[in-house]
Design a protein around this motif. Structure first.
Motif, PDB file in Angstrom:
ATOM      1  N   ALA A 180       0.897  -1.219  -0.123  1.00 17.57           N
ATOM      2  CA  ALA A 180      -0.173  -0.010   0.030  1.00 17.57           C
ATOM      3  C   ALA A 180       0.731   1.323  -0.005  1.00 17.57           C
ATOM      4  N   ASP A 181       1.808   1.248   0.851  1.00 23.63           N
ATOM      5  CA  ASP A 181       2.853   2.311   0.658  1.00 23.63           C
ATOM      6  C   ASP A 181       3.378   2.489  -0.499  1.00 23.63           C
ATOM      7  N   ARG A 182       3.696   1.316  -1.293  1.00 21.96           N
ATOM      8  CA  ARG A 182       4.338   1.545  -2.663  1.00 21.96           C
ATOM      9  C   ARG A 182       3.210   2.051  -3.787  1.00 21.96           C
ATOM     10  N   VAL A 183       1.850   1.603  -3.463  1.00 24.90           N
ATOM     11  CA  VAL A 183       0.899   2.405  -4.335  1.00 24.90           C
ATOM     12  C   VAL A 183       1.123   3.816  -4.176  1.00 24.90           C
ATOM     13  N   ALA A 184       0.877   4.133  -2.672  1.00 22.79           N
ATOM     14  CA  ALA A 184       0.889   5.463  -2.636  1.00 22.79           C
ATOM     15  C   ALA A 184       2.057   6.217  -2.944  1.00 22.79           C
ATOM     16  N   ALA A 235       6.058  -5.944  -3.298  1.00 21.26           N
ATOM     17  CA  ALA A 235       6.380  -5.192  -4.601  1.00 21.26           C
ATOM     18  C   ALA A 235       5.527  -5.602  -5.869  1.00 21.26           C
ATOM     19  N   THR A 236       5.186  -6.886  -5.683  1.00 20.33           N
ATOM     20  CA  THR A 236       4.335  -7.549  -6.776  1.00 20.33           C
ATOM     21  C   THR A 236       3.010  -7.245  -6.651  1.00 20.33           C
ATOM     22  N   VAL A 237       2.410  -7.180  -5.470  1.00 12.44           N
ATOM     23  CA  VAL A 237       1.079  -6.854  -4.913  1.00 12.44           C
ATOM     24  C   VAL A 237       0.956  -5.498  -5.525  1.00 12.44           C
ATOM     25  N   GLY A 238       1.683  -4.755  -5.060  1.00 13.28           N
ATOM     26  CA  GLY A 238       1.538  -3.297  -5.460  1.00 13.28           C
ATOM     27  C   GLY A 238       1.566  -3.054  -6.983  1.00 13.28           C
ATOM     28  N   VAL A 243      -2.447   2.615 -13.955  1.00 18.58           N
ATOM     29  CA  VAL A 243      -1.635   3.529 -13.795  1.00 18.58           C
ATOM     30  C   VAL A 243      -0.165   3.213 -13.999  1.00 18.58           C
ATOM     31  N   ASP A 244       0.537   3.521 -15.060  1.00 17.13           N
ATOM     32  CA  ASP A 244       1.875   3.322 -15.188  1.00 17.13           C
ATOM     33  C   ASP A 244       2.788   3.394 -13.959  1.00 17.13           C
ATOM     34  N   HIS A 245       3.857   2.334 -13.845  1.00 18.08           N
ATOM     35  CA  HIS A 245       4.502   2.362 -12.998  1.00 18.08           C
ATOM     36  C   HIS A 245       5.806   1.573 -12.995  1.00 18.08           C
ATOM     37  N   GLU A 246       6.840   1.731 -12.136  1.00 15.85           N
ATOM     38  CA  GLU A 246       8.241   0.892 -12.231  1.00 15.85           C
ATOM     39  C   GLU A 246       8.494   0.086 -11.112  1.00 15.85           C
ATOM     40  N   LEU A 247       7.425  -0.468 -10.620  1.00 14.27           N
ATOM     41  CA  LEU A 247       7.655  -1.524  -9.540  1.00 14.27           C
ATOM     42  C   LEU A 247       8.305  -2.668 -10.051  1.00 14.27           C
TER      43      LEU A 247
END
Length: 261
Positions: free
Chosen positions: A36-40, A186-189, A198-202
């Motif tokens: 959740a922090d990673r998503v935020a 990180a995988t869940v995020g 939403v584009d991301h780089e996780l």
């Protein structure tokens, strides 16, 4: 996928999964980072608006406690995005009824959607490969079907962890085999951000397959795990205590969060 998104007020509710247990990080509020922090962090870095994030999740909470302690509190913060994961601690308890749990979950999602917030809920992962959670695989599957129907009914989004087969890899789980590791979080995020478009780089990495281990080595590891993690869990159930006793939520109000790599 898009670099831009419409959300500026994000509230996460739930239990240890959402609190971030299994992903210790001294830089994070509460000492755990989690998905959740990673998503935020990602959402905060992809908007020019002021972005606020609250996390009301507390480890060990049952569905009823999340409804009573977190649902209305979340709505009161005026979010435009809510993530909710609840019921997992109930499902693993002997005698729990996924049909009855789903009825209460339905009413909770109605509350969370009341003011028009985007709501993301989660199916449980396929835990058939784990020694304890594997015993409730059937109940988890039934509960998941209910959650899909509830999301459709209320116009909520679903992050389908059951379909995320990479979560079956042991490296996605912490040493206690109950919570996700940093890689798992990180995988869940990444999956949540994919759900939101939403584009991301996780970069949810798919590890190379593990080599088979000798039977004796695996059994020794299982015995060590049972002694360190399973026995204390059983003792807490017998005593009626919880890992969340005396724990408060790490972010009770909407606060800024800085993007991180």
């Amino acid at each position: 996928m898009s670099d831009e998104h419409p959300w500026t007020r994000y509230v996460a509710i739930g239990d240890s999964f959402t609190e971030g247990i299994g992903d210790p990080d001294p830089q994070s509020v509460g000492g755990h980072r989690g998905w959740a922090d990673r998503v935020a962090e990602t959402l905060a870095g992809r908007t020019d608006e002021d972005f606020g994030y609250a996390n009301l999740a507390v480890r060990g909470r049952l569905l009823g406690q999340i409804i009573d302690e977190q649902a209305e509190a979340a709505v009161a913060l005026g979010p435009d995005l809510i993530t909710v994961s609840a019921g997992g601690n109930d499902i693993i308890r002997p005698g729990s009824d996924p049909d009855a749990l789903a009825e209460r979950y339905d009413r909770m999602i109605e509350t969370l959607r009341r003011d028009g917030a985007t709501v993301v809920l989660f199916t449980g992962p396929d835990v058939g490969m784990t020694p304890v959670l594997g015993m409730v695989r059937g109940k988890t599957a039934i509960y998941n079907e209910h959650l899909q129907a509830i999301a459709l009914k209320h116009g909520a989004l679903v992050t389908n962890l059951w379909a995320l087969r990479v979560l079956r890899d042991p490296r996605m789980w912490a040493a206690d085999r109950l919570h996700h590791s940093p890689l798992g979080h990180a995988t869940v995020g990444a999956a949540v951000l994919d759900t939101l478009g939403v584009d991301h780089e996780l970069g949810a990495a798919v590890p190379e397959p593990l080599a088979a281990r000798p039977w004796r080595e695996a059994r020794v590891e299982d015995l060590g795990w049972a002694r360190e993690y399973l026995v204390p869990w059983v003792v807490r159930r017998v005593r009626g205590t919880s890992s969340g006793d005396g724990i408060t939520a790490k972010r009770t109000s909407l606060q800024p969060i800085a993007p991180r790599s």
